[in-house]
Design a protein around this motif. Structure first.
Motif, PDB file in Angstrom:
ATOM      1  N   TYR A   1       0.776  -7.783  -7.743  1.00  0.00           N
ATOM      2  CA  TYR A   1      -0.361  -6.693  -7.976  1.00  0.00           C
ATOM      3  C   TYR A   1       0.922  -6.354  -9.641  1.00  0.00           C
ATOM      4  O   TYR A   1       2.432  -5.717  -9.092  1.00  0.00           O
ATOM      5  CB  TYR A   1      -0.805  -5.426  -8.164  1.00  0.00           C
TER       6      TYR A   1
ATOM      7  N   ARG B   1       0.688  -0.872  -0.186  1.00  0.00           N
ATOM      8  CA  ARG B   1       0.312  -0.212   1.129  1.00  0.00           C
ATOM      9  C   ARG B   1       1.057   0.906  -0.022  1.00  0.00           C
ATOM     10  O   ARG B   1       2.697   1.162   0.203  1.00  0.00           O
ATOM     11  CB  ARG B   1      -0.806   0.072   0.759  1.00  0.00           C
ATOM     12  N   THR B   2       0.073   2.236  -0.631  1.00  0.00           N
ATOM     13  CA  THR B   2       1.182   3.601  -0.971  1.00  0.00           C
ATOM     14  C   THR B   2       0.904   4.264   1.381  1.00  0.00           C
ATOM     15  O   THR B   2      -0.029   4.014   1.203  1.00  0.00           O
ATOM     16  CB  THR B   2       0.399   4.554  -0.986  1.00  0.00           C
TER      17      THR B   2
ATOM     18  N   ARG C   1      -9.435  -3.219  -7.214  1.00  0.00           N
ATOM     19  CA  ARG C   1      -8.423  -3.850  -6.457  1.00  0.00           C
ATOM     20  C   ARG C   1      -8.920  -4.902  -6.571  1.00  0.00           C
ATOM     21  O   ARG C   1     -10.055  -5.385  -5.004  1.00  0.00           O
ATOM     22  CB  ARG C   1      -7.522  -3.470  -6.508  1.00  0.00           C
TER      23      ARG C   1
ATOM     24  N   HIS D   1      -8.312   1.889  -7.845  1.00  0.00           N
ATOM     25  CA  HIS D   1      -8.382   1.316  -6.348  1.00  0.00           C
ATOM     26  C   HIS D   1      -9.668   0.342  -6.164  1.00  0.00           C
ATOM     27  O   HIS D   1      -9.794  -0.957  -5.694  1.00  0.00           O
ATOM     28  CB  HIS D   1      -8.498   1.919  -5.163  1.00  0.00           C
ATOM     29  N   GLU D   2     -11.405   0.269  -6.320  1.00  0.00           N
ATOM     30  CA  GLU D   2     -12.226   0.489  -5.698  1.00  0.00           C
ATOM     31  C   GLU D   2     -12.258  -1.345  -6.995  1.00  0.00           C
ATOM     32  O   GLU D   2     -13.196  -2.352  -6.672  1.00  0.00           O
ATOM     33  CB  GLU D   2     -13.137   1.407  -7.715  1.00  0.00           C
TER      34      GLU D   2
ATOM     35  N   ALA E   1      -7.125   6.220 -10.302  1.00  0.00           N
ATOM     36  CA  ALA E   1      -6.539   5.865  -8.883  1.00  0.00           C
ATOM     37  C   ALA E   1      -8.099   5.250  -8.069  1.00  0.00           C
ATOM     38  O   ALA E   1      -7.607   4.148  -7.646  1.00  0.00           O
ATOM     39  CB  ALA E   1      -5.753   7.102  -7.924  1.00  0.00           C
ATOM     40  N   GLU E   2      -8.658   6.097  -8.077  1.00  0.00           N
ATOM     41  CA  GLU E   2      -9.771   5.366  -7.453  1.00  0.00           C
ATOM     42  C   GLU E   2     -10.708   4.450  -8.144  1.00  0.00           C
ATOM     43  O   GLU E   2     -11.076   3.403  -7.537  1.00  0.00           O
ATOM     44  CB  GLU E   2     -11.011   6.579  -7.182  1.00  0.00           C
TER      45      GLU E   2
ATOM     46  N   GLU F   1       3.023   8.621  -0.361  1.00  0.00           N
ATOM     47  CA  GLU F   1       2.297  10.077  -0.942  1.00  0.00           C
ATOM     48  C   GLU F   1       3.558  11.184  -1.105  1.00  0.00           C
ATOM     49  O   GLU F   1       3.088  11.844  -2.416  1.00  0.00           O
ATOM     50  CB  GLU F   1       0.872   9.773  -0.436  1.00  0.00           C
TER      51      GLU F   1
ATOM     52  N   ARG G   1      -9.963  -7.636  -3.193  1.00  0.00           N
ATOM     53  CA  ARG G   1      -9.771  -7.347  -1.830  1.00  0.00           C
ATOM     54  C   ARG G   1      -8.778  -8.603  -0.814  1.00  0.00           C
ATOM     55  O   ARG G   1      -8.362  -8.146   1.068  1.00  0.00           O
ATOM     56  CB  ARG G   1     -11.181  -7.845  -1.193  1.00  0.00           C
TER      57      ARG G   1
ATOM     58  N   THR H   1      -9.113  -5.792 -16.371  1.00  0.00           N
ATOM     59  CA  THR H   1      -8.526  -6.033 -15.417  1.00  0.00           C
ATOM     60  C   THR H   1      -7.889  -7.494 -15.603  1.00  0.00           C
ATOM     61  O   THR H   1      -9.701  -8.520 -15.726  1.00  0.00           O
ATOM     62  CB  THR H   1      -9.966  -5.691 -13.622  1.00  0.00           C
TER      63      THR H   1
ATOM     64  N   SER I   1       1.727  -3.583 -11.762  1.00  0.00           N
ATOM     65  CA  SER I   1       1.305  -2.413 -12.461  1.00  0.00           C
ATOM     66  C   SER I   1       1.967  -1.502 -13.343  1.00  0.00           C
ATOM     67  O   SER I   1       1.002  -1.256 -13.695  1.00  0.00           O
ATOM     68  CB  SER I   1       1.838  -1.489 -10.789  1.00  0.00           C
TER      69      SER I   1
END
Length: 198
Positions: A129, A87-88, A122, A119-120, A115-116, A93, A124, A192, A131
């Protein structure tokens, strides 16, 4: 699940080190020069190396793995992976923000949207990952060699987003299956994909 063997003649895969990390930024920038998502974020690619620098800086170093592909003395490909649980950090950041702002300029709003949305989608549960992976010399097996090296170190779920439909068959050869689509506002579509590891 077996990973296809792919080690093109003359290509070496090595970990990114402090002396080669800047080369990895520029290599990925060159590989993604015509990527539809990068150009949706910012039409001009002159600052793309700053985007990949921000990506690198934002992550905790103990949860990041990166490789470069070399042909002779030339860096011709790179891949960035995040380990499960990555995680960032707040510090990451803060340190990365100037790089993203400089890279995206007028595209910072789109950067936040991207980014949002990423994230939605990804998973759980814990996962590796991918990237970014890219090569500056296409159709030479460089991307496959980077994927092969990266997947050899993974276990469990591996996840990625494909921003280029042409790359989907390559990922499928390595056991990835499409999961869903991310439609960017007035922009391209990402697919995805996930692979259940050994």
């Amino acid at each position: 699940m077996t990973t296809p063997s792919s080690d093109p003649a003359g290509i070496r895969i090595e970990p990114v080190t402090l002396p080669t990390r800047m080369l990895s930024f520029h290599t990925l920038a060159a590989a993604f020069r015509s990527d539809p998502v990068m150009r949706w974020l910012q039409p001009h690619g002159w600052a793309d190396p700053l985007f990949f620098a921000g990506t690198w800086i934002s992550l905790r170093k103990d949860l990041q793995v990166a490789d470069i592909a070399l042909e002779g003395r030339h860096v011709v490909g790179a891949a960035y992976w995040e380990k499960p649980g990555s995680r960032t950090s707040r510090l990451g950041e803060a340190l990365a923000a100037p790089f993203f702002i400089a890279a995206l300029r007028t595209g910072t709003g789109r950067g936040e949207i991207l980014a949002e949305m990423l994230h939605e989608h990804r998973p759980r549960r814990p996962h590796w990952y991918l990237s970014a992976v890219g090569a500056t010399r296409p159709h030479r097996g460089i991307g496959s060699a980077l994927l092969h090296r990266g997947l050899d170190r993974t276990s469990g779920l591996v996840y990625l987003e494909s921003s280029n439909p042409k790359n989907i068959p390559l990922y499928q050869r390595y056991g990835f299956e499409p999961l869903s689509k991310i439609d960017l506002p007035n922009g391209p579509t990402l697919v995805t994909m996930a692979r259940e590891g050994r």
